[in-house]
Design a protein around this motif. Sequence first.
Motif, mmCIF file in Angstrom:
data_model
loop_
_atom_site.group_PDB
_atom_site.id
_atom_site.type_symbol
_atom_site.label_atom_id
_atom_site.label_comp_id
_atom_site.label_asym_id
_atom_site.label_seq_id
_atom_site.Cartn_x
_atom_site.Cartn_y
_atom_site.Cartn_z
ATOM 1 N N TYR A 107 47.297 32.361 15.152
ATOM 2 C CA TYR A 107 48.455 33.220 15.394
ATOM 3 C C TYR A 107 47.929 34.607 15.780
ATOM 4 O O TYR A 107 47.255 35.260 14.970
ATOM 5 N N PHE A 108 48.233 35.043 17.011
ATOM 6 C CA PHE A 108 47.658 36.289 17.524
ATOM 7 C C PHE A 108 48.751 37.205 18.069
ATOM 8 O O PHE A 108 49.778 36.741 18.586
ATOM 9 N N HIS B 206 46.497 24.374 23.050
ATOM 10 C CA HIS B 206 47.908 24.251 23.419
ATOM 11 C C HIS B 206 48.662 25.480 22.927
ATOM 12 O O HIS B 206 48.615 25.823 21.746
ATOM 13 N N GLU B 207 49.348 26.167 23.842
ATOM 14 C CA GLU B 207 50.107 27.352 23.458
ATOM 15 C C GLU B 207 51.496 26.957 22.966
ATOM 16 O O GLU B 207 52.267 26.322 23.682
ATOM 17 N N VAL B 208 51.789 27.344 21.737
ATOM 18 C CA VAL B 208 53.069 27.018 21.112
ATOM 19 C C VAL B 208 54.138 27.995 21.602
ATOM 20 O O VAL B 208 53.925 29.215 21.598
ATOM 21 N N GLN B 209 55.286 27.457 22.009
ATOM 22 C CA GLN B 209 56.382 28.302 22.492
ATOM 23 C C GLN B 209 57.451 28.527 21.424
ATOM 24 O O GLN B 209 58.306 29.395 21.568
ATOM 25 N N ASP B 210 57.393 27.730 20.371
ATOM 26 C CA ASP B 210 58.372 27.840 19.286
ATOM 27 C C ASP B 210 57.706 27.306 18.015
ATOM 28 O O ASP B 210 57.083 26.231 18.047
ATOM 29 N N PHE C 142 51.587 33.530 20.206
ATOM 30 C CA PHE C 142 51.358 34.948 20.471
ATOM 31 C C PHE C 142 52.635 35.764 20.288
ATOM 32 O O PHE C 142 53.754 35.244 20.351
ATOM 33 N N GLY C 143 52.426 37.072 20.094
ATOM 34 C CA GLY C 143 53.516 38.030 20.113
ATOM 35 C C GLY C 143 54.620 37.734 19.124
ATOM 36 O O GLY C 143 54.380 37.415 17.953
ATOM 37 N N ALA C 144 55.850 37.826 19.623
ATOM 38 C CA ALA C 144 57.029 37.663 18.768
ATOM 39 C C ALA C 144 57.087 36.273 18.148
ATOM 40 O O ALA C 144 57.555 36.105 17.016
ATOM 41 N N ILE C 145 56.606 35.267 18.880
ATOM 42 C CA ILE C 145 56.653 33.890 18.371
ATOM 43 C C ILE C 145 55.801 33.756 17.113
ATOM 44 O O ILE C 145 56.165 33.067 16.164
#
Length: 311
Positions: A71-72, A50-54, A100-103
Motif C-alpha cells: 500500500y503506497f 497487479h494494481e488494485v483498483q478497489d 496507491f493514493g486514495a485507494i
Amino acid sequence: ADIAQRYRISKYPTLKLFRNGMMMKREYRGQRSVTAIADYIRQQKSNPIHEVQDLEEISSLDRSRRNIIGYFEQKDSDNYRTFERVANILHDDCVFLSAFGAISKAERFSGDNVIYKPPGENAPDMVYLGSLTNFDLIYAWTQDKCVPLVREITFENGEELTEEGLPFLILFHMKDDLESLEKFQQEVARQLIGEKGTINFLHADCDKFRHPLLHIQKTPADCPVIAIDSFRHMYVFPDFSDLSVPGKLKQFVLDLHSGKLHREFHHGPDPTDVAPGQPIQDLASSPPESSFQKLAPSEHRYTLLREKDEL
C-alpha cells in the motif's frame, strides 16, 4: 570451468535469467525455439504486480496462494521501486499486488505498508516492519514468506529441485491428508531449521509418486511415510508416529550427513548402537537406489556435443 561452477552450469546450452545483477533460481526450461524463447522473454518483461483498483479485490483473493500486498501513497517513490525489484525476483513464488493514493489510504495509517497474506482463509496477516527502501531487508523478509520451508515436489519442478544438488527429506502423504503435512512442517521448523541449506524439505503426493514408494517397499496405503533420498539411495524414517519425539527427525538427518544411514544399510547397526554382550553382526544389504535422481536432466537432453570430453 570457474564460471560453470559459480553458476552451477552442468549442461549445454543453459539459459539463466539475471535481474538487477541477481541470478534467478529458475532457469529457462522451455523449448529451444525462437518463438518459445521470445515468448518467455516477453513474459519476463511483463509487470509482475497487479494494481488494485478497489480494496474489495483484497477480500476476494485466492487464499490458496501466497499474497504480498503493498500500500503506497504514490507509484513514483523509492518505496515502491524497491517493492517492484523484489516482485520481479519472487513473482514465481508469490502473487504481488499494490494499491496507491486514495485507494490505499485506509491501509496507510502509519505510512506506506507491505503485508503478507499466507495461504488459508483464517491465517492472520503479517506486516513488514523494516525499512521499505532497504532492498536486502525486504527481499529477505519476502523470500522467507514466499518460499516455504517445506515445498511440494511435482513432476514439473522435480528437475529443478534435483539440480539444486541437496538431498531430499520427503513426506509422502495423501493429497487430502493435510494433518500429516502440518505435523511434518511443524517438526521440520522445530528440529531442522538449522539444516536448511544442507537438505531440501519436501512433500509429495503418494498417488503421483507411487514408483519411489515402491522402491522403498511401500504403497499409498502405507502413507504417510518419511524418507531421505540422497541421490544414491533412499532411506526410510522408521515410524511416522515417532515424528514428534524430540530430536528423532533431526537425528535421522544427522545420520545421513555422518554416513551412518549408509553404513547401517550395508553392515547393520553401528557397534555403539549394539547392547553390551550382544554379538555384532555384519548384515550386508542393498539399500534402495535413488528414485528422484532420475528426475535430473538427461546428459544428452541439452548437450549439443555427444562426447563429454569435447566440452
